[in-house]
Design a protein around this motif. Structure first.
Motif, PDB file in Angstrom:
ATOM      1  N   GLY A 150       0.806  -1.215   0.000  1.00 54.68           N
ATOM      2  CA  GLY A 150       0.000   0.000   0.000  1.00 54.68           C
ATOM      3  C   GLY A 150       0.840   1.265   0.000  1.00 54.68           C
ATOM      4  N   SER A 151       1.879   1.283   0.804  1.00 57.40           N
ATOM      5  CA  SER A 151       2.718   2.485   0.846  1.00 57.40           C
ATOM      6  C   SER A 151       3.488   2.660  -0.455  1.00 57.40           C
ATOM      7  N   ALA A 152       3.908   1.561  -1.059  1.00 59.60           N
ATOM      8  CA  ALA A 152       4.602   1.662  -2.350  1.00 59.60           C
ATOM      9  C   ALA A 152       3.657   2.165  -3.436  1.00 59.60           C
TER      10      ALA A 152
ATOM     11  N   ALA B  19       4.056   5.643  -5.529  1.00 63.43           N
ATOM     12  CA  ALA B  19       4.103   5.586  -6.988  1.00 63.43           C
ATOM     13  C   ALA B  19       2.918   6.303  -7.624  1.00 63.43           C
ATOM     14  N   VAL B  20       2.189   7.087  -6.842  1.00 62.63           N
ATOM     15  CA  VAL B  20       1.063   7.891  -7.294  1.00 62.63           C
ATOM     16  C   VAL B  20      -0.011   7.006  -7.932  1.00 62.63           C
TER      17      VAL B  20
ATOM     18  N   GLU C 234      -0.285  10.242   4.501  1.00 63.15           N
ATOM     19  CA  GLU C 234      -0.087  11.199   5.597  1.00 63.15           C
ATOM     20  C   GLU C 234       1.368  11.647   5.675  1.00 63.15           C
ATOM     21  N   TYR C 235       2.282  10.698   5.548  1.00 64.49           N
ATOM     22  CA  TYR C 235       3.714  11.012   5.616  1.00 64.49           C
ATOM     23  C   TYR C 235       4.112  11.961   4.483  1.00 64.49           C
TER      24      TYR C 235
ATOM     25  N   GLU D 188       6.615  14.726  -3.155  1.00 68.31           N
ATOM     26  CA  GLU D 188       5.918  14.376  -4.381  1.00 68.31           C
ATOM     27  C   GLU D 188       6.098  12.889  -4.642  1.00 68.31           C
ATOM     28  N   GLY D 189       5.119  12.290  -5.262  1.00 69.44           N
ATOM     29  CA  GLY D 189       5.209  10.880  -5.613  1.00 69.44           C
ATOM     30  C   GLY D 189       6.142  10.678  -6.792  1.00 69.44           C
ATOM     31  N   VAL D 190       6.542   9.444  -6.982  1.00 69.49           N
ATOM     32  CA  VAL D 190       7.423   9.081  -8.088  1.00 69.49           C
ATOM     33  C   VAL D 190       6.614   8.253  -9.072  1.00 69.49           C
ATOM     34  N   ALA D 191       6.510   8.736 -10.286  1.00 72.21           N
ATOM     35  CA  ALA D 191       5.743   8.017 -11.299  1.00 72.21           C
ATOM     36  C   ALA D 191       6.444   6.716 -11.657  1.00 72.21           C
TER      37      ALA D 191
END
Length: 116
Positions: free
Chosen positions: A42-44, A48-49, A76-77, A84-87
């Protein structure tokens, strides 16, 4: 007599303490590992947006509650730390669809082998 009994029971206790080495799975440890893996997935996905629905679809065997908990914790983190997320770099392909390169590869190989 007590000493003999203690010496006889000692190897039995040692054998019972080494159940992990015998390949006997502990249900509590398996559940904890499954929970941790679901949270990691879930966190990954969040990093990964990916939407939570996509995460469920990509990981159907992962427990949904654990996946959601991991996704929410990462969300939350990331918000708190303004990250920013990593595509994802590898594009997602549908299981029923094949790439065009795969279709052309056998034709190219058979054309190269033919001589006129």
């Amino acid at each position: 007599m007590k000493r003999r009994f203690a010496l006889a029971v000692l190897p039995l206790l040692a054998a019972l303490a080494a159940c992990d080495q015998l390949g006997i799975d502990d249900p509590v440890k398996l559940a904890a590992a499954r929970e941790a893996e679901g949270r990691a997935v879930g966190s990954a996905c969040r990093h990964a947006v990916r939407a939570i629905e996509d995460c469920y679809a990509l990981n159907p065997k992962a427990p949904k509650a654990a996946v959601f908990a991991g996704w929410r914790e990462m969300d939350e983190y990331m918000r708190e730390n303004k990250l920013e997320g990593v595509a994802p770099v590898v594009p997602r392909t549908e299981p029923g669809k094949r790439d065009e390169d795969e279709d052309e590869a056998p034709a190219a190989k058979s054309g190269a082998k033919k001589s006129h």
